[in-house]
Design an enzyme around this catalytic site. Structure first.
Site, PDB file in Angstrom:
ATOM      1  N   LYS A  15       0.838  -1.212   0.000  1.00  0.00           N
ATOM      2  CA  LYS A  15       0.000   0.000   0.000  1.00  0.00           C
ATOM      3  C   LYS A  15       0.868   1.255   0.000  1.00  0.00           C
ATOM      4  CE  LYS A  15      -2.106  -1.126   3.900  1.00  0.00           C
ATOM      5  NZ  LYS A  15      -1.522  -2.456   4.200  1.00  0.00           N
ATOM      6  N   ARG A  89     -10.304   0.967   7.984  1.00  0.00           N
ATOM      7  CA  ARG A  89      -9.975  -0.417   8.323  1.00  0.00           C
ATOM      8  C   ARG A  89     -11.127  -1.128   9.015  1.00  0.00           C
ATOM      9  NH1 ARG A  89      -4.011   0.329   8.414  1.00  0.00           N
ATOM     10  NH2 ARG A  89      -3.073  -1.650   8.924  1.00  0.00           N
ATOM     11  N   ARG A 128      11.860  -6.454   5.692  1.00  0.00           N
ATOM     12  CA  ARG A 128      11.859  -5.038   6.080  1.00  0.00           C
ATOM     13  C   ARG A 128      12.342  -4.862   7.519  1.00  0.00           C
ATOM     14  NH1 ARG A 128       6.408  -1.644   5.716  1.00  0.00           N
ATOM     15  NH2 ARG A 128       5.889  -2.887   7.529  1.00  0.00           N
ATOM     16  N   ARG A 134      11.017  -1.838  12.044  1.00  0.00           N
ATOM     17  CA  ARG A 134       9.695  -1.421  12.554  1.00  0.00           C
ATOM     18  C   ARG A 134       9.273  -2.412  13.621  1.00  0.00           C
ATOM     19  NH1 ARG A 134       4.699  -0.091   8.467  1.00  0.00           N
ATOM     20  NH2 ARG A 134       3.440  -1.327   9.904  1.00  0.00           N
ATOM     21  N   ARG A 145      -1.508  -9.159  12.750  1.00  0.00           N
ATOM     22  CA  ARG A 145      -1.990  -8.100  11.843  1.00  0.00           C
ATOM     23  C   ARG A 145      -2.768  -8.714  10.680  1.00  0.00           C
ATOM     24  NH1 ARG A 145       3.736  -5.703  10.895  1.00  0.00           N
ATOM     25  NH2 ARG A 145       2.825  -4.497   9.190  1.00  0.00           N
TER      26      ARG A 145
HETATM   27  P1  AP5 Z   1       4.663  -1.537   2.041  1.00  0.00           P
HETATM   28  O1  AP5 Z   1       4.513  -0.733   0.813  1.00  0.00           O
HETATM   29  O2  AP5 Z   1       5.162  -0.880   3.256  1.00  0.00           O
HETATM   30  O3  AP5 Z   1       3.279  -2.297   2.356  1.00  0.00           O
HETATM   31  P2  AP5 Z   1       2.053  -1.836   3.224  1.00  0.00           P
HETATM   32  O4  AP5 Z   1       0.876  -2.505   2.628  1.00  0.00           O
HETATM   33  O5  AP5 Z   1       2.037  -0.362   3.343  1.00  0.00           O
HETATM   34  O6  AP5 Z   1       2.446  -2.545   4.584  1.00  0.00           O
HETATM   35  P3  AP5 Z   1       2.380  -2.006   6.090  1.00  0.00           P
HETATM   36  O7  AP5 Z   1       3.260  -2.898   6.886  1.00  0.00           O
HETATM   37  O8  AP5 Z   1       2.614  -0.558   6.157  1.00  0.00           O
HETATM   38  O9  AP5 Z   1       0.886  -2.333   6.382  1.00  0.00           O
HETATM   39  P4  AP5 Z   1       0.066  -2.279   7.670  1.00  0.00           P
HETATM   40  O10 AP5 Z   1      -1.318  -2.170   7.154  1.00  0.00           O
HETATM   41  O11 AP5 Z   1       0.336  -3.441   8.541  1.00  0.00           O
HETATM   42  O12 AP5 Z   1       0.631  -1.034   8.475  1.00  0.00           O
HETATM   43  P5  AP5 Z   1       0.095   0.410   8.807  1.00  0.00           P
HETATM   44  O13 AP5 Z   1       1.242   1.289   8.938  1.00  0.00           O
HETATM   45  O14 AP5 Z   1      -1.013   0.792   7.915  1.00  0.00           O
HETATM   46  O15 AP5 Z   1       5.579  -2.795   1.684  1.00  0.00           O
HETATM   47  C1  AP5 Z   1       5.998  -3.704   2.681  1.00  0.00           C
HETATM   48  C2  AP5 Z   1       7.429  -4.167   2.383  1.00  0.00           C
HETATM   49  O16 AP5 Z   1       7.423  -4.907   1.162  1.00  0.00           O
HETATM   50  C3  AP5 Z   1       8.402  -2.999   2.167  1.00  0.00           C
HETATM   51  O17 AP5 Z   1       9.662  -3.372   2.665  1.00  0.00           O
HETATM   52  C4  AP5 Z   1       8.449  -2.850   0.634  1.00  0.00           C
HETATM   53  O18 AP5 Z   1       9.654  -2.326   0.191  1.00  0.00           O
HETATM   54  C5  AP5 Z   1       8.241  -4.294   0.171  1.00  0.00           C
HETATM   55  N1  AP5 Z   1       7.508  -4.380  -1.101  1.00  0.00           N
HETATM   56  C6  AP5 Z   1       6.485  -3.612  -1.534  1.00  0.00           C
HETATM   57  N2  AP5 Z   1       6.043  -4.019  -2.749  1.00  0.00           N
HETATM   58  C7  AP5 Z   1       6.805  -5.100  -3.074  1.00  0.00           C
HETATM   59  C8  AP5 Z   1       6.841  -5.972  -4.213  1.00  0.00           C
HETATM   60  N3  AP5 Z   1       5.981  -5.824  -5.246  1.00  0.00           N
HETATM   61  N4  AP5 Z   1       7.733  -6.980  -4.211  1.00  0.00           N
HETATM   62  C9  AP5 Z   1       8.598  -7.143  -3.169  1.00  0.00           C
HETATM   63  N5  AP5 Z   1       8.630  -6.349  -2.073  1.00  0.00           N
HETATM   64  C10 AP5 Z   1       7.736  -5.339  -2.026  1.00  0.00           C
HETATM   65  O19 AP5 Z   1      -0.537   0.177  10.262  1.00  0.00           O
HETATM   66  C11 AP5 Z   1       0.276  -0.144  11.362  1.00  0.00           C
HETATM   67  C12 AP5 Z   1      -0.553  -0.224  12.618  1.00  0.00           C
HETATM   68  O20 AP5 Z   1      -1.110   1.069  12.912  1.00  0.00           O
HETATM   69  C13 AP5 Z   1      -1.774  -1.149  12.569  1.00  0.00           C
HETATM   70  O21 AP5 Z   1      -1.431  -2.473  12.873  1.00  0.00           O
HETATM   71  C14 AP5 Z   1      -2.689  -0.507  13.618  1.00  0.00           C
HETATM   72  O22 AP5 Z   1      -2.274  -0.849  14.909  1.00  0.00           O
HETATM   73  C15 AP5 Z   1      -2.443   0.970  13.411  1.00  0.00           C
HETATM   74  N6  AP5 Z   1      -3.356   1.568  12.418  1.00  0.00           N
HETATM   75  C16 AP5 Z   1      -3.017   2.148  11.234  1.00  0.00           C
HETATM   76  N7  AP5 Z   1      -4.086   2.592  10.576  1.00  0.00           N
HETATM   77  C17 AP5 Z   1      -5.158   2.289  11.362  1.00  0.00           C
HETATM   78  C18 AP5 Z   1      -6.565   2.472  11.211  1.00  0.00           C
HETATM   79  N8  AP5 Z   1      -7.083   3.044  10.111  1.00  0.00           N
HETATM   80  N9  AP5 Z   1      -7.367   2.021  12.206  1.00  0.00           N
HETATM   81  C19 AP5 Z   1      -6.864   1.447  13.320  1.00  0.00           C
HETATM   82  N10 AP5 Z   1      -5.547   1.241  13.519  1.00  0.00           N
HETATM   83  C20 AP5 Z   1      -4.693   1.660  12.539  1.00  0.00           C
HETATM   84 MG    MG Z   2       2.155   1.009   4.932  1.00  0.00          MG
END
Ligand code: AP5
Ligand code: MG
Length: 187
Positions: A15, A89, A128, A134, A145
């Site tokens: 994402k 979410r 990562r 992280r 997650r």
């Molecule tokens: P990346 O692009 O970072 O993927 P992502 O989908 O953004 O993954 P996240 O880990 O950020 O998702 P998340 O939903 O768990 O975390 P968030 O911060 O939203 O890519 C991941 C890795 O893969 C990177 O190293 C990248 O380089 C690599 N990659 C990408 N594309 C690739 C490809 N095609 N091939 C190979 N490698 C690739 O949320 C974190 C926490 O915050 C949640 O758990 C929750 O506690 C809280 N939170 C956030 N938003 C909310 C909400 N709306 N409501 C409630 N709690 C929330």
């Molecule tokens: Mg992300």
């Protein structure tokens, strides 16, 4: 002209990676609730202290807190040109977003759903962890997650299905391949 996009998908789906590219392409502001929370953690705010525990456990921060954060961001924008990364979410968040967008006269252009293989994203996030460290990128939290996504967030696919705005994208392959698929779907 106002325009909003939602990027949905399990942890590690890409994402954030793809959102950055699409924002540049369409001149949108990337609004990642995860990044906003991590910024609070870094700054050591009250919210950051509370959120860290929840994020490290792989659970969701409360809807009220998240909706309040998003509302505050949107209300200070002159034009609403936003890509939501990792929001909404839950159904409550999606309903609140509908309401906010209606108030602000900002239509929803599309919901991009990145579909990926679960074991592949576990590997992406473990990789990562070595690079960025992280604190929620350890195997136990990653699996939590994923289960929270399946239980609380994936029902939103049904929520948006009726709008005809969901674009299901194969998120496997190289970053460039996935980017190309998204651009074609949004054209
Ligand atoms: P990346 O692009 O970072 O993927 P992502 O989908 O953004 O993954 P996240 O880990 O950020 O998702 P998340 O939903 O768990 O975390 P968030 O911060 O939203 O890519 C991941 C890795 O893969 C990177 O190293 C990248 O380089 C690599 N990659 C990408 N594309 C690739 C490809 N095609 N091939 C190979 N490698 C690739 O949320 C974190 C926490 O915050 C949640 O758990 C929750 O506690 C809280 N939170 C956030 N938003 C909310 C909400 N709306 N409501 C409630 N709690 C929330
Ligand atoms: Mg992300």
């Amino acid at each position: 002209m106002n325009e909003t996009l939602i990027f949905m998908g399990p942890p590690g789906a890409g994402k954030g990676t793809q959102a950055t590219k699409i924002c540049e392409n369409r001149q949108l502001k990337q609004l990642s609730t995860g990044d906003m929370l991590r910024d609070h953690v870094r700054r050591g705010t009250d919210l950051g202290v509370q959120a860290k525990q929840i994020m490290d456990a792989g659970k969701l921060v409360s809807d009220d807190v998240i909706i309040g954060m998003v509302r505050a961001e949107l209300q200070q924008m002159a034009d609403i040109r936003v890509l939501f990364d990792g929001f909404p979410r839950t159904t409550a968040q999606a309903q609140a977003l509908d309401q906010l967008l209606q108030e602000l006269h900002a239509p929803l252009y599309a919901v991009v759903l990145l579909e990926v293989d679960e074991e592949a994203v576990v590997q992406r996030l473990l990789k990562r962890a070595e690079i960025e460290g992280r604190s929620d990128d350890n195997e136990a939290t990653i699996r939590k997650r994923l289960s929270v996504y399946n239980e609380q967030t994936s029902p939103l696919i049904g929520y948006y299905a009726g709008t005809g705005k969901i674009k299901k994208i194969d998120g496997m392959g190289t970053v460039q391949e996935v980017e190309q698929r998204i651009k074609e779907a949004l054209a």
